[in-house]
Design a protein around this motif. Structure first.
Motif, PDB file in Angstrom:
ATOM      1  N   UNK A  51      41.666  46.296  46.029  1.00 55.49           N
ATOM      2  CA  UNK A  51      40.629  46.083  45.024  1.00 55.49           C
ATOM      3  C   UNK A  51      41.210  45.538  43.722  1.00 55.49           C
ATOM      4  N   UNK A  52      42.417  45.987  43.362  1.00 56.68           N
ATOM      5  CA  UNK A  52      43.060  45.466  42.158  1.00 56.68           C
ATOM      6  C   UNK A  52      43.368  43.978  42.334  1.00 56.68           C
ATOM      7  N   UNK A  53      43.800  43.598  43.529  1.00 58.51           N
ATOM      8  CA  UNK A  53      44.095  42.195  43.790  1.00 58.51           C
ATOM      9  C   UNK A  53      42.824  41.354  43.673  1.00 58.51           C
ATOM     10  N   UNK A  54      41.709  41.904  44.162  1.00 59.25           N
ATOM     11  CA  UNK A  54      40.426  41.198  44.051  1.00 59.25           C
ATOM     12  C   UNK A  54      40.019  41.062  42.587  1.00 59.25           C
ATOM     13  N   UNK A  55      40.098  42.179  41.847  1.00 57.12           N
ATOM     14  CA  UNK A  55      39.603  42.207  40.462  1.00 57.12           C
ATOM     15  C   UNK A  55      40.519  41.508  39.469  1.00 57.12           C
ATOM     16  N   UNK A  56      41.824  41.522  39.721  1.00 52.18           N
ATOM     17  CA  UNK A  56      42.770  40.982  38.750  1.00 52.18           C
ATOM     18  C   UNK A  56      43.331  39.613  39.143  1.00 52.18           C
ATOM     19  N   UNK A  57      43.079  39.192  40.369  1.00 57.44           N
ATOM     20  CA  UNK A  57      43.644  37.926  40.823  1.00 57.44           C
ATOM     21  C   UNK A  57      42.551  36.954  41.272  1.00 57.44           C
ATOM     22  N   UNK A  58      41.946  37.244  42.423  1.00 56.80           N
ATOM     23  CA  UNK A  58      41.048  36.262  43.027  1.00 56.80           C
ATOM     24  C   UNK A  58      39.756  36.067  42.249  1.00 56.80           C
ATOM     25  N   UNK A  59      39.141  37.141  41.804  1.00 57.61           N
ATOM     26  CA  UNK A  59      37.878  36.996  41.066  1.00 57.61           C
ATOM     27  C   UNK A  59      38.072  36.241  39.740  1.00 57.61           C
ATOM     28  N   UNK A  60      39.066  36.609  38.912  1.00 58.57           N
ATOM     29  CA  UNK A  60      39.280  35.833  37.671  1.00 58.57           C
ATOM     30  C   UNK A  60      39.616  34.368  37.950  1.00 58.57           C
ATOM     31  N   UNK A  61      40.384  34.110  39.016  1.00 58.86           N
ATOM     32  CA  UNK A  61      40.739  32.724  39.339  1.00 58.86           C
ATOM     33  C   UNK A  61      39.493  31.905  39.650  1.00 58.86           C
ATOM     34  N   UNK A  62      38.598  32.481  40.455  1.00 59.51           N
ATOM     35  CA  UNK A  62      37.353  31.790  40.793  1.00 59.51           C
ATOM     36  C   UNK A  62      36.523  31.537  39.529  1.00 59.51           C
ATOM     37  N   UNK A  63      36.468  32.528  38.645  1.00 64.30           N
ATOM     38  CA  UNK A  63      35.683  32.390  37.415  1.00 64.30           C
ATOM     39  C   UNK A  63      36.259  31.317  36.496  1.00 64.30           C
ATOM     40  N   UNK A  64      37.573  31.329  36.296  1.00 62.05           N
ATOM     41  CA  UNK A  64      38.208  30.343  35.411  1.00 62.05           C
ATOM     42  C   UNK A  64      38.033  28.917  35.947  1.00 62.05           C
ATOM     43  N   UNK A  65      38.245  28.742  37.244  1.00 61.14           N
ATOM     44  CA  UNK A  65      38.125  27.407  37.831  1.00 61.14           C
ATOM     45  C   UNK A  65      36.678  26.920  37.797  1.00 61.14           C
ATOM     46  N   UNK A  66      35.744  27.825  38.045  1.00 64.88           N
ATOM     47  CA  UNK A  66      34.330  27.449  37.971  1.00 64.88           C
ATOM     48  C   UNK A  66      33.927  27.029  36.571  1.00 64.88           C
ATOM     49  N   UNK A  67      34.434  27.750  35.575  1.00 62.44           N
ATOM     50  CA  UNK A  67      34.113  27.403  34.191  1.00 62.44           C
ATOM     51  C   UNK A  67      34.768  26.079  33.798  1.00 62.44           C
ATOM     52  N   UNK A  68      35.965  25.822  34.296  1.00 54.66           N
ATOM     53  CA  UNK A  68      36.612  24.528  34.030  1.00 54.66           C
ATOM     54  C   UNK A  68      35.767  23.375  34.563  1.00 54.66           C
ATOM     55  N   UNK A  69      35.256  23.530  35.763  1.00 58.71           N
ATOM     56  CA  UNK A  69      34.420  22.475  36.350  1.00 58.71           C
ATOM     57  C   UNK A  69      33.146  22.279  35.532  1.00 58.71           C
ATOM     58  N   UNK A  70      32.538  23.379  35.126  1.00 55.58           N
ATOM     59  CA  UNK A  70      31.307  23.279  34.335  1.00 55.58           C
ATOM     60  C   UNK A  70      31.558  22.568  33.005  1.00 55.58           C
ATOM     61  N   UNK A  71      32.639  22.932  32.330  1.00 56.31           N
ATOM     62  CA  UNK A  71      32.945  22.322  31.037  1.00 56.31           C
ATOM     63  C   UNK A  71      33.354  20.853  31.180  1.00 56.31           C
ATOM     64  N   UNK A  72      34.003  20.522  32.294  1.00 51.28           N
ATOM     65  CA  UNK A  72      34.347  19.120  32.532  1.00 51.28           C
ATOM     66  C   UNK A  72      33.093  18.278  32.721  1.00 51.28           C
ATOM     67  N   UNK A  73      32.072  18.859  33.351  1.00 47.72           N
ATOM     68  CA  UNK A  73      30.802  18.157  33.470  1.00 47.72           C
ATOM     69  C   UNK A  73      30.193  17.887  32.108  1.00 47.72           C
ATOM     70  N   UNK A  74      30.243  18.901  31.232  1.00 50.85           N
ATOM     71  CA  UNK A  74      29.750  18.727  29.863  1.00 50.85           C
ATOM     72  C   UNK A  74      30.562  17.656  29.128  1.00 50.85           C
ATOM     73  N   UNK A  75      31.862  17.702  29.314  1.00 51.23           N
ATOM     74  CA  UNK A  75      32.747  16.749  28.639  1.00 51.23           C
ATOM     75  C   UNK A  75      32.385  15.318  29.020  1.00 51.23           C
ATOM     76  N   UNK A  76      32.189  15.095  30.307  1.00 52.88           N
ATOM     77  CA  UNK A  76      31.855  13.745  30.775  1.00 52.88           C
ATOM     78  C   UNK A  76      30.499  13.304  30.228  1.00 52.88           C
ATOM     79  N   UNK A  77      29.548  14.236  30.156  1.00 52.39           N
ATOM     80  CA  UNK A  77      28.228  13.911  29.603  1.00 52.39           C
ATOM     81  C   UNK A  77      28.349  13.471  28.142  1.00 52.39           C
TER      82      UNK A  77
END
Length: 198
Positions: A21-47
């Protein structure tokens, strides 16, 4: 002895589950969140980047878009820094995927800097040409690499969640089985002792 053994096994399984559970909460979940936010902000940047190309001669709006672009770029860099700050050690596969993201990001922002320089020189034809050719392709490449890296993290997140759930189920079954065994042995010993006394 069996009770102590059962207790030790239970503690071991709980620690295993906690590590998962620590690996899920401290590794994989934050990684998914950070990468998803990067993609969202890159879309805004291009706009913002494309919208700025329509503001020739309007200094106030150009300055406003410069600020929006700079702020969005800082957010993207902050999300990438958050991804890099995850304490878990990356696998060789993840590192290889991330290297592609880094190279694509550098290339895309390099194209944007050329667009910005052309706009600053009031050469909007050149800026539009870069945006329509180099920048568009490089943004797509960056999105593709980010999507691949995101999917890698999503897949590992799902795998770890499934493994954690199965481990919990095995732990419960083992604890119930151990309890039944202890009770059966206690009953057998009680019956044997009572017979010997009788």
């Amino acid at each position: 002895a069996l009770t102590l053994l059962r207790g030790g096994f239970s503690l071991w399984r709980l620690n295993v589950g906690n590590d998962q559970m620590r690996d899920v909460n401290e590794n994989w979940m934050p990684a998914v969140q950070h990468l998803g936010e990067m993609r969202a902000q890159l879309g805004e940047f291009r706009t913002f980047e494309q919208a700025q190309l329509t503001k020739q001669g309007n200094a106030a709006e150009l300055a406003d878009y410069d600020k929006r672009l700079a702020d969005t770029r800082k957010l993207i860099e902050a999300e990438e820094a958050g991804y890099n700050a995850i304490p878990a050690e990356s696998s060789p596969e993840e590192l290889a995927l991330y290297e592609k993201v880094e190279a694509a990001r550098a290339a895309y922002f390099g194209a944007h800097d050329r667009i910005a320089a052309a706009i600053a020189a009031d050469d909007f034809e050149t800026a539009k040409a870069i945006s329509g050719s180099d920048s568009r392709k490089l943004r797509r490449d960056l999105f593709d690499h980010l999507k691949t890296l995101s999917q890698y993290n999503v897949d590992n997140l799902a795998t770890n969640v499934t493994a954690s759930r199965k481990a919990h189920e095995r732990t419960v079954m083992a604890m119930v089985g151990g309890l039944v065994l202890v009770l059966a042995l206690a009953g057998l010993l009680g019956w044997s002792i009572s017979r010997s006394i009788a």
